[in-house]
Design an enzyme around this catalytic site. Structure first.
Site, short mmCIF file in Angstrom:
data_model
loop_
_atom_site.label_atom_id
_atom_site.label_comp_id
_atom_site.label_asym_id
_atom_site.label_seq_id
_atom_site.Cartn_x
_atom_site.Cartn_y
_atom_site.Cartn_z
N SER A 140 0.82 -1.21 0.00
CA SER A 140 0.00 0.00 0.00
C SER A 140 0.85 1.26 0.00
CB SER A 140 -0.84 0.06 1.28
OG SER A 140 -1.74 -0.97 1.35
N HIS A 161 -1.10 -3.10 -7.33
CA HIS A 161 -1.79 -2.64 -6.12
C HIS A 161 -3.30 -2.75 -6.31
CE1 HIS A 161 -3.01 0.65 -3.12
NE2 HIS A 161 -2.75 -0.46 -2.46
N GLU A 173 -3.73 -0.59 -9.75
CA GLU A 173 -2.60 0.29 -10.04
C GLU A 173 -1.42 -0.58 -10.46
OE1 GLU A 173 -3.43 4.20 -7.27
OE2 GLU A 173 -2.33 2.55 -6.32
N ASN A 211 -3.48 5.95 -2.69
CA ASN A 211 -3.10 6.11 -1.28
C ASN A 211 -2.37 7.42 -0.99
OD1 ASN A 211 -4.40 3.86 -0.52
ND2 ASN A 211 -2.59 2.54 -0.49
C1 LIG Z 1 -4.43 5.57 7.15
C2 LIG Z 1 -3.90 4.56 6.16
C3 LIG Z 1 -4.94 3.81 5.43
C4 LIG Z 1 -4.49 3.39 4.05
C5 LIG Z 1 -5.38 2.34 3.44
C6 LIG Z 1 -4.65 1.68 2.33
C7 LIG Z 1 -5.43 0.51 1.79
C8 LIG Z 1 -5.03 0.33 0.37
O1 LIG Z 1 -3.85 0.11 0.04
C9 LIG Z 1 -6.01 0.49 -0.72
C10 LIG Z 1 -7.43 0.15 -0.41
O2 LIG Z 1 -7.90 -0.94 -0.64
S1 LIG Z 1 -8.34 1.39 0.24
C11 LIG Z 1 -9.96 0.71 0.35
C12 LIG Z 1 -10.71 0.82 -0.95
N1 LIG Z 1 -12.05 0.31 -0.74
C13 LIG Z 1 -13.09 1.12 -0.53
O3 LIG Z 1 -12.99 2.33 -0.56
C14 LIG Z 1 -14.37 0.40 -0.26
C15 LIG Z 1 -15.51 1.35 -0.06
N2 LIG Z 1 -16.74 0.60 0.12
C16 LIG Z 1 -17.47 0.14 -0.92
O4 LIG Z 1 -17.15 0.33 -2.08
C17 LIG Z 1 -18.71 -0.63 -0.55
O5 LIG Z 1 -19.06 -0.27 0.76
C18 LIG Z 1 -18.53 -2.19 -0.64
C19 LIG Z 1 -18.38 -2.60 -2.12
C20 LIG Z 1 -17.32 -2.68 0.14
C21 LIG Z 1 -19.73 -2.89 -0.04
O6 LIG Z 1 -20.89 -2.37 -0.59
P1 LIG Z 1 -22.16 -2.05 0.31
O7 LIG Z 1 -21.72 -1.13 1.38
O8 LIG Z 1 -23.25 -1.62 -0.60
O9 LIG Z 1 -22.50 -3.43 1.02
P2 LIG Z 1 -23.14 -4.74 0.46
O10 LIG Z 1 -24.61 -4.54 0.18
O11 LIG Z 1 -22.77 -5.77 1.46
O12 LIG Z 1 -22.38 -5.09 -0.88
C22 LIG Z 1 -22.69 -4.52 -2.13
C23 LIG Z 1 -22.45 -5.55 -3.19
O13 LIG Z 1 -21.10 -5.97 -3.16
C24 LIG Z 1 -21.01 -7.38 -2.99
N3 LIG Z 1 -19.83 -7.68 -2.19
C25 LIG Z 1 -19.37 -6.94 -1.16
N4 LIG Z 1 -18.25 -7.48 -0.69
C26 LIG Z 1 -17.99 -8.58 -1.44
C27 LIG Z 1 -16.97 -9.53 -1.44
N5 LIG Z 1 -15.96 -9.50 -0.57
N6 LIG Z 1 -17.01 -10.54 -2.36
C28 LIG Z 1 -18.01 -10.58 -3.26
N7 LIG Z 1 -19.01 -9.69 -3.31
C29 LIG Z 1 -19.00 -8.71 -2.40
C30 LIG Z 1 -22.30 -7.76 -2.32
O14 LIG Z 1 -22.65 -9.10 -2.58
C31 LIG Z 1 -23.27 -6.79 -2.94
O15 LIG Z 1 -23.68 -7.24 -4.21
P3 LIG Z 1 -25.12 -6.86 -4.80
O16 LIG Z 1 -26.03 -7.76 -4.08
O17 LIG Z 1 -25.01 -7.15 -6.27
O18 LIG Z 1 -25.36 -5.40 -4.52
N1 LIG Z 2 -6.01 -4.16 3.87
C1 LIG Z 2 -6.15 -3.40 2.79
O1 LIG Z 2 -7.18 -2.74 2.61
C2 LIG Z 2 -5.06 -3.36 1.76
C3 LIG Z 2 -3.81 -3.87 2.00
N2 LIG Z 2 -2.85 -3.83 1.03
C4 LIG Z 2 -1.52 -4.38 1.26
O2 LIG Z 2 -1.59 -5.79 1.08
C5 LIG Z 2 -0.67 -6.44 1.97
C6 LIG Z 2 -1.45 -7.42 2.82
O3 LIG Z 2 -2.45 -6.74 3.54
P1 LIG Z 2 -3.72 -7.51 4.15
O4 LIG Z 2 -4.14 -8.60 3.24
O5 LIG Z 2 -4.68 -6.47 4.54
O6 LIG Z 2 -3.07 -8.15 5.45
P2 LIG Z 2 -3.58 -9.40 6.30
O7 LIG Z 2 -2.98 -9.24 7.65
O8 LIG Z 2 -5.04 -9.57 6.18
O9 LIG Z 2 -2.89 -10.63 5.55
C7 LIG Z 2 -1.52 -10.86 5.51
C8 LIG Z 2 -1.32 -12.37 5.47
O10 LIG Z 2 0.03 -12.66 5.14
C9 LIG Z 2 0.40 -13.83 5.87
N3 LIG Z 2 1.86 -13.86 5.92
C10 LIG Z 2 2.69 -13.09 6.65
N4 LIG Z 2 3.97 -13.41 6.39
C11 LIG Z 2 3.95 -14.41 5.47
C12 LIG Z 2 4.95 -15.15 4.80
N5 LIG Z 2 6.25 -14.92 5.00
N6 LIG Z 2 4.56 -16.11 3.92
C13 LIG Z 2 3.26 -16.34 3.68
N7 LIG Z 2 2.26 -15.65 4.30
C14 LIG Z 2 2.61 -14.69 5.17
C15 LIG Z 2 -0.28 -13.67 7.22
O11 LIG Z 2 -0.42 -14.92 7.85
C16 LIG Z 2 -1.62 -13.04 6.82
O12 LIG Z 2 -2.63 -14.00 6.63
C17 LIG Z 2 0.03 -5.33 2.74
O13 LIG Z 2 1.22 -5.01 2.08
C18 LIG Z 2 -0.96 -4.18 2.66
O14 LIG Z 2 -0.36 -2.92 2.78
C19 LIG Z 2 -3.09 -3.31 -0.22
C20 LIG Z 2 -4.34 -2.83 -0.53
C21 LIG Z 2 -5.41 -2.76 0.46
#
Ligand SMILES: CCCCCCCC(=O)CC(=O)SCCNC(=O)CCNC(=O)[C@H](O)C(C)(C)COP(=O)(O)OP(=O)(O)OC[C@H]1O[C@@H](n2cnc3c(N)ncnc32)[C@H](O)[C@@H]1OP(=O)(O)O
Ligand SMILES: NC(=O)C1=CN([C@@H]2O[C@H](COP(=O)(O)OP(=O)(O)OC[C@H]3O[C@@H](n4cnc5c(N)ncnc54)[C@H](O)[C@@H]3O)[C@@H](O)[C@H]2O)C=CC1
Length: 305
Positions: A140, A161, A173, A211
């Site tokens: 990330s 990513h 990405e 990010n």
């Molecule tokens: C300070 C540092 C922090 C840094 C962070 C860095 C992290 C990273 O590196 C990058 C990231 O990933 S950042 C996170 C990006 N993700 C977001 O922004 C998610 C935002 N949320 C959403 O899009 C919806 O709430 C979402 C799609 C998740 C769920 O939608 P809803 O809220 O409407 O809830 P549902 O009604 O349960 O779901 C809608 C439809 O989506 C399907 N679904 C949800 N999750 C699923 C999953 N895991 N697998 C398969 N299907 C899934 C769900 O079935 C539903 O489908 P429909 O019935 O067709 O509407």
């Molecule tokens: N959580 C998020 O929303 C996002 C996370 N990422 C990135 O993805 C990476 C993973 O994040 P998450 O899946 O959230 O973490 P997580 O904690 O859910 O999963 C990490 C997994 O890696 C396993 N693991 C650790 N060391 C290992 C090794 N040497 N060999 C095999 N498995 C090992 C752990 O047992 C754990 O299940 C990080 O670099 C994070 O920054 C990127 C996009 C979104």
């Protein structure tokens, strides 16, 4: 998910096509990446630290596939069930990193957000994987160039990513460093498209595109709670109803996982010590200490069943 690494026949014979994909780490992100790769017809191996972690990944993938299957086969529960089983049969599990990369065209790393841990892993992978294998990190916030520095295949190394939840989020990405070859970049890009993602090109800059913008936003939201400016609930309502986000920033931080969020912020604090946005927060420290990692552990800013 079978626990024995075995390979099916390749689904494509195109030159440089990616058919065999090994995902290291089957947590939130790795299991999602494995799922979308398998849905696209790849033979997938997930590597985890032990069989319990592999089982957890398998359960998570099955649940997610059931949601997808129900939508694809609304009127036919039997077809939905077959869909789930067919995709799961393309995913193997392993706890042996070295053997799991023997046939890999592509390795995607999705382990903990820590440079030293990633370096240890990539040193092992570089020794074990064939020359042709492309390495990618799903980091990330860390530099892809720095992650790749411990390998002898910097030309076959890039960033892929993904976004959480991987099966739903359309963006990928595709990150290239100064050393990534055109051939590697094109292979990663084409694979991204083949698994159904919309790809964007990114340079290896901190946080890439999303990010770079998202981390300061989430960080400021956590600081607002800490200062008592507003409650987590009110901040989330504000950003959903006032800015049109699907989730508020604290809900999203819970969704990302507070261990990962803390790793990212601590890393950027070290990198940008003068930026107050990345200074450690008591809230995150407390959450991580108490194992309140957000949605994945059942509690963070909110409680989950
Ligand atoms: C300070 C540092 C922090 C840094 C962070 C860095 C992290 C990273 O590196 C990058 C990231 O990933 S950042 C996170 C990006 N993700 C977001 O922004 C998610 C935002 N949320 C959403 O899009 C919806 O709430 C979402 C799609 C998740 C769920 O939608 P809803 O809220 O409407 O809830 P549902 O009604 O349960 O779901 C809608 C439809 O989506 C399907 N679904 C949800 N999750 C699923 C999953 N895991 N697998 C398969 N299907 C899934 C769900 O079935 C539903 O489908 P429909 O019935 O067709 O509407
Ligand atoms: N959580 C998020 O929303 C996002 C996370 N990422 C990135 O993805 C990476 C993973 O994040 P998450 O899946 O959230 O973490 P997580 O904690 O859910 O999963 C990490 C997994 O890696 C396993 N693991 C650790 N060391 C290992 C090794 N040497 N060999 C095999 N498995 C090992 C752990 O047992 C754990 O299940 C990080 O670099 C994070 O920054 C990127 C996009 C979104």
């Amino acid at each position: 998910m079978s626990f024995i690494v075995k390979r099916c026949l390749s689904t494509s014979t195109a030159k440089n096509a990616i058919n065999n994909v090994t995902i290291i780490g089957g947590g939130l992100m790795g299991s999602g990446i494995a799922q979308v790769a398998a849905q696209a017809g790849n033979n997938v191996t997930i590597v985890e630290v032990n069989s319990d972690a592999l089982k957890k990944a398998d359960i998570g993938i099955a649940k997610s596939l059931e949601r997808v299957g129900k939508k694809l086969h609304k009127d036919n529960p039997n077809d939905a069930k077959n869909f789930v089983e067919q995709i799961r049969s393309r995913i193997n599990g392993s706890t042996d990193t070295k053997s799991a990369v023997q046939d890999a065209d592509l390795v995607v790393e999705a382990i903990v957000e820590n440079m030293k841990v990633k370096h240890d892993l990539f040193k092992t992978l570089d020794q074990a994987a064939p020359q042709k294998t492309i390495f990618a990190s799903n980091t990330s916030s860390l530099s892809i160039t720095e992650i790749s520095s411990v390998t002898n295949r910097k030309d076959r190394f890039g960033g892929l990513h993904f976004f959480n939840p991987v099966p739903m989020m359309k963006l990928l990405e595709v990150v290239r460093t100064e050393n990534t070859s055109d051939e590697t970049f094109n292979a990663m890009w084409n694979w991204g498209k083949a698994i159904g993602k919309t790809c964007i090109k990114c340079k290896d800059t901190p946080g890439f595109v999303v990010n770079r913008l998202l981390v300061p936003y989430l960080s400021e939201a956590i600081k607002m709670v800490e200062r008592g400016d507003a409650s987590a609930e009110d901040i989330d309502i504000a950003m959903k109803l006032g800015a049109g986000y699907p989730m508020g920033p604290l809900e999203l931080a819970d969704y990302v996982g507070h261990d990962t969020t803390k790793f990212i912020l601590d890393g950027w604090h070290e990198k940008f010590p003068d930026n107050p946005l990345f200074e450690p927060t008591k809230i995150l420290e407390k959450f991580v200490k108490e194992g309140k990692l957000g949605r994945k552990s059942g509690e963070g800013f909110y409680k989950y069943n």
